[in-house]
Design a protein around this motif. Structure first.
Motif, PDB file in Angstrom:
ATOM      1  N   PRO A 157       0.825  -1.214   0.000  1.00 37.55           N
ATOM      2  CA  PRO A 157       0.000   0.000   0.000  1.00 37.55           C
ATOM      3  C   PRO A 157       0.858   1.263   0.000  1.00 37.55           C
ATOM      4  O   PRO A 157       1.887   1.318   0.676  1.00 37.55           O
ATOM      5  N   LEU A 217       0.443   3.973   1.353  1.00 34.24           N
ATOM      6  CA  LEU A 217       0.580   4.572   2.677  1.00 34.24           C
ATOM      7  C   LEU A 217       1.897   4.134   3.322  1.00 34.24           C
ATOM      8  O   LEU A 217       2.626   4.950   3.889  1.00 34.24           O
ATOM      9  N   ILE A 218       2.218   2.841   3.186  1.00 35.64           N
ATOM     10  CA  ILE A 218       3.446   2.316   3.783  1.00 35.64           C
ATOM     11  C   ILE A 218       4.663   2.839   3.016  1.00 35.64           C
ATOM     12  O   ILE A 218       5.614   3.355   3.620  1.00 35.64           O
ATOM     13  N   PHE A 246       2.705  12.666   1.464  1.00 37.97           N
ATOM     14  CA  PHE A 246       3.652  12.584   2.572  1.00 37.97           C
ATOM     15  C   PHE A 246       4.959  13.306   2.270  1.00 37.97           C
ATOM     16  O   PHE A 246       5.677  13.682   3.179  1.00 37.97           O
ATOM     17  N   VAL A 270      -5.573  -5.684  -0.043  1.00 43.11           N
ATOM     18  CA  VAL A 270      -4.346  -5.062   0.471  1.00 43.11           C
ATOM     19  C   VAL A 270      -4.425  -3.525   0.475  1.00 43.11           C
ATOM     20  O   VAL A 270      -4.211  -2.910   1.527  1.00 43.11           O
ATOM     21  N   GLY A 311      -4.994  -0.527   3.820  1.00 47.18           N
ATOM     22  CA  GLY A 311      -4.115   0.620   4.033  1.00 47.18           C
ATOM     23  C   GLY A 311      -4.709   1.944   3.602  1.00 47.18           C
ATOM     24  O   GLY A 311      -3.997   2.927   3.488  1.00 47.18           O
ATOM     25  N   PHE A 371      -6.585   5.515   3.656  1.00 52.25           N
ATOM     26  CA  PHE A 371      -6.846   6.558   4.655  1.00 52.25           C
ATOM     27  C   PHE A 371      -7.582   7.754   4.045  1.00 52.25           C
ATOM     28  O   PHE A 371      -8.381   8.400   4.693  1.00 52.25           O
ATOM     29  N   MET A 372      -7.331   8.026   2.751  1.00 51.31           N
ATOM     30  CA  MET A 372      -7.944   9.189   2.130  1.00 51.31           C
ATOM     31  C   MET A 372      -9.447   8.976   1.943  1.00 51.31           C
ATOM     32  O   MET A 372     -10.245   9.881   2.202  1.00 51.31           O
ATOM     33  N   ARG A 392     -11.333   9.314   5.214  1.00 55.60           N
ATOM     34  CA  ARG A 392     -11.307  10.717   5.632  1.00 55.60           C
ATOM     35  C   ARG A 392     -12.369  11.543   4.917  1.00 55.60           C
ATOM     36  O   ARG A 392     -13.096  12.316   5.537  1.00 55.60           O
ATOM     37  N   GLY A 424      -5.420   3.082   8.803  1.00 56.96           N
ATOM     38  CA  GLY A 424      -4.677   3.941   7.890  1.00 56.96           C
ATOM     39  C   GLY A 424      -4.695   5.400   8.327  1.00 56.96           C
ATOM     40  O   GLY A 424      -3.684   6.103   8.239  1.00 56.96           O
ATOM     41  N   ILE A 468      -2.244   6.011  11.148  1.00 51.29           N
ATOM     42  CA  ILE A 468      -0.855   6.114  10.665  1.00 51.29           C
ATOM     43  C   ILE A 468      -0.631   7.499  10.054  1.00 51.29           C
ATOM     44  O   ILE A 468       0.374   8.163  10.327  1.00 51.29           O
ATOM     45  N   GLU A 469      -1.587   7.938   9.235  1.00 48.98           N
ATOM     46  CA  GLU A 469      -1.478   9.271   8.628  1.00 48.98           C
ATOM     47  C   GLU A 469      -1.291  10.323   9.722  1.00 48.98           C
ATOM     48  O   GLU A 469      -0.414  11.183   9.624  1.00 48.98           O
ATOM     49  N   PHE A 504       2.111  10.912  11.190  1.00 47.66           N
ATOM     50  CA  PHE A 504       3.095  11.579  10.337  1.00 47.66           C
ATOM     51  C   PHE A 504       2.760  13.039  10.036  1.00 47.66           C
ATOM     52  O   PHE A 504       3.650  13.850   9.856  1.00 47.66           O
ATOM     53  N   VAL A 505       1.476  13.372   9.946  1.00 50.52           N
ATOM     54  CA  VAL A 505       1.148  14.741   9.538  1.00 50.52           C
ATOM     55  C   VAL A 505       0.517  15.571  10.653  1.00 50.52           C
ATOM     56  O   VAL A 505       0.416  16.784  10.527  1.00 50.52           O
ATOM     57  N   ALA A 522       5.958   4.583  12.260  1.00 53.18           N
ATOM     58  CA  ALA A 522       6.751   3.569  11.568  1.00 53.18           C
ATOM     59  C   ALA A 522       6.403   2.176  12.075  1.00 53.18           C
ATOM     60  O   ALA A 522       6.265   1.233  11.290  1.00 53.18           O
ATOM     61  N   SER A 538       3.040   1.262  10.729  1.00 51.99           N
ATOM     62  CA  SER A 538       3.188   0.961   9.307  1.00 51.99           C
ATOM     63  C   SER A 538       3.782  -0.428   9.116  1.00 51.99           C
ATOM     64  O   SER A 538       3.351  -1.192   8.254  1.00 51.99           O
ATOM     65  N   LEU A 568       1.380  -3.165   9.737  1.00 48.53           N
ATOM     66  CA  LEU A 568       0.496  -3.275   8.568  1.00 48.53           C
ATOM     67  C   LEU A 568       1.209  -4.005   7.434  1.00 48.53           C
ATOM     68  O   LEU A 568       0.634  -4.885   6.776  1.00 48.53           O
ATOM     69  N   LEU A 569       2.493  -3.640   7.224  1.00 45.07           N
ATOM     70  CA  LEU A 569       3.270  -4.289   6.171  1.00 45.07           C
ATOM     71  C   LEU A 569       3.360  -5.793   6.412  1.00 45.07           C
ATOM     72  O   LEU A 569       3.213  -6.591   5.480  1.00 45.07           O
ATOM     73  N   VAL A 594       0.120  -7.372   5.507  1.00 45.67           N
ATOM     74  CA  VAL A 594      -0.020  -7.371   4.053  1.00 45.67           C
ATOM     75  C   VAL A 594       0.840  -8.470   3.426  1.00 45.67           C
ATOM     76  O   VAL A 594       0.390  -9.214   2.545  1.00 45.67           O
TER      77      VAL A 594
END
Lengths: 262, 289
Positions: A111, A113-114, A209, B226, B230, B232-233, B236, B247, B250-251, B254-255, B264, B267, B270-271, B274
């Motif tokens: 994804p 996002l990752i 990002f 998958v 993940g 997020f948009m 939202r 997701g 996680i966003e 970072f923001v 991290a 993430s 999640l990885l 996945v």
């Protein structure tokens, strides 16, 4: 057999319904960009004011230019590097080839996002930071696997005897590539390039990002605007962006058969 | 013998290297090193920037396992992925079948292109377009009230169903594409044979067509599940306050919250999820390709 025919017609009707589901929201969004009411109210009143006001929005125009610039550079770099790698896979047998080919899968499958957050961390750590350079680095990496897959697919239809023949007639490696191989795989290279452009131009997550307020791309700018509230101006710019990317894909389809039929 | 083999393979790789190196260097710098860096950072207390103090810790992972919020959200995202995938199968598979077995020639080509065309256009914009349809006073609301004799209020915007609708709209072309490819490869004579041997339509569907198109179904499901986990948009924009998923958390790290090490770690978890899913689907995917 009458039942079969009825079922077939039901099937056709169903596909039309699906197309309606896929396209109606987009059509409505586009229609609303020509509607005078700022609150999307009906009845419909024709206007192009929202498009006109886009021209006044300097932030948006700057972001659009960034998007186009990054998409063009991404296309150039990833098409050249990707075609080179495809040729290497086509011409040479070596140990670890399968592994290298399998490594193309993660950038497509993980994804965004990752991938995007990982890039943010790494680019920050090594001092590249955020901004257009970081976005470009990311976009090329995302586009490369698509180019390699598309060009390799085209190379499968290319007979290696042609390269042999050219070589035995005295052509050197460069001449063989430029005069024999490249013209044959050109449709694949162009399709790969168009894919790369689309991947970059429509890319939102990774750009999001990696962007900073001054250095951003159009989708990131649109996302920021959507989160502030919906305005017909967003409809206008969205309509333009979707028209551009659909036209691009129609163009790509001329060079690359998606379904592999024929 | 081993030496000989090694020399032989090096000979094979060396001429290929100049062509391969630029692309793979780029991928290393922009994909593989960042993913490794993310794993590294997820074990840190803080970013080693501007002389900040940092040390190694398992705290970020401990946060995931000790606070039920994160695992709850991960399950919510997995459930979202499952629901969207199921809807995509229900909606996409019949369409793929009609495309592969009913439509012929140019109309098939044209409709196939129409189905996958939106898929390659901007995902963000397509999600936004649903806001026009779903909000109160939007098209769905207006149209239903124009047809129905009684007054109803349809305000799906900022709800769980809105997120599902938007995501299904985004990803259903994947399912149509992968299922179409496997359905098209099924020999019509197999279906006819089944029918002439006395099987009903339903039996042919369940015993012949669906088993043979399983690779397409699984490939499509993996390709949809998958990215949805993940996403997020989409939550939202269409989910509003109900749209908090793994997701979006996680966003936020970072923001908004700027807790990058925690982000991290989340993430990376999640990885891992996945990768497990892809590994399970890989044998089938390889056979399909």
């Amino acid at each position: 057999m009458a039942t079969t025919r009825i079922l077939e017609w039901l099937g056709r009707f169903y596909v039309v319904l699906l197309l309606g589901f896929l396209y109606l929201p987009i059509i409505i969004m586009a229609a609303m960009s020509f509607n005078a009411s700022p609150f999307y109210q009906l009845p419909f009143e024709w206007t192009t004011d929202w498009y006109a006001s886009l021209w006044q929005n300097e932030q948006l125009i700057a972001a659009t230019w960034n998007s186009i610039e990054i998409a063009v550079i991404t296309t150039l770099i990833s098409t050249v590097l990707g075609s080179m790698a495809s040729l290497a896979f086509y011409r040479h047998e070596f140990r670890g080839k399968k592994v290298l080919q399998a490594l193309l899968f993660p950038p497509i499958a993980i994804p965004w996002l990752i991938t995007g957050t990982a890039m943010l961390i790494f680019f920050f750590g090594v001092g590249i930071g955020r901004g257009l350079v970081a976005i470009l680095l990311g976009h090329v990496a995302l586009a490369l696997p698509y180019v390699i897959v598309v060009v390799s697919a085209r190379l499968q239809t290319f007979a290696p005897e042609l390269e042999e023949a050219a070589r035995s007639l005295g052509a050197n490696q460069w001449q063989v590539t430029m005069r024999v191989t490249l013209p044959w795989i050109m449709p694949g290279v162009i399709a790969g390039g168009l894919f790369a452009f689309a991947v970059s131009f429509d890319q939102f997550v990774v750009s999001y990002f990696l962007s900073t307020p001054g250095q951003t791309t159009l989708p990131v700018e649109i996302y920021a605007a959507i989160r502030k509230g919906f305005t017909p101006e967003i409809n206008a710019v969205s309509t333009i962006i979707i028209a551009v990317s659909m036209a691009l894909m129609l163009l790509t389809a001329r060079f690359f058969k998606f379904g592999g039929e024929k | 013998m081993a030496d000989l083999l090694a020399i032989g393979s090096r000979r094979g790789l060396r001429p290929a290297l100049p062509l391969l190196l630029p692309a793979y260097l780029w991928l290393t710098v922009a994909i593989f090193l960042p993913l490794s860096a993310m794993v590294f950072f997820s074990f840190m207390t803080d970013l080693p920037l501007a002389g900040k103090e940092w040390s190694f810790t398992l705290g970020n992972y401990a946060a995931f396992f000790s606070q039920s919020l994160y695992s709850t959200l991960l399950f919510a995202s997995l459930r979202l992925g499952l629901e969207v995938t199921l809807w995509c199968i229900v909606i996409g598979y019949p369409a793929a079948y009609v495309l592969a077995k009913v439509l012929k020639g140019r109309s098939r080509e044209a409709i196939f292109l129409l189905v996958i065309l939106p898929f390659w256009s901007n995902g963000l914009v397509r999600i936004f377009s649903w806001a026009m349809v779903l909000r109160e006073g939007g098209i769905l609301d207006t149209a239903l009230n124009a047809v129905l004799p009684f007054k109803i209020n349809i305000d799906l915007m900022y709800s769980y169903p809105a997120v599902i609708i938007g995501l299904v709209h985004s990803y259903v072309p994947y399912m149509v594409l992968t299922c179409y490819l496997t359905l098209q490869a099924i020999d019509d004579s197999l279906i006819e044979a089944g029918r002439s041997l006395g099987a009903s339509r339903r039996q042919v569907l369940w015993r012949v067509i669906i088993p043979l198109s399983m690779p397409g179904l699984i490939a499509g499901s993996a390709l949809i599940f998958v990215p949805v986990v993940g996403s997020f948009m989409e939550p939202r924009i269409l989910g509003g306050r109900t749209g908090t998923f793994y997701g979006t958390v996680i966003e936020d790290q970072f923001v908004a919250v700027f807790n990058w090490p925690l982000g991290a770690a989340l993430s990376f978890i999640l990885l891992a999820v996945v990768l497990i899913i892809l590994a399970l689907a890989a044998p089938v995917l390889r056979r399909a390709a």
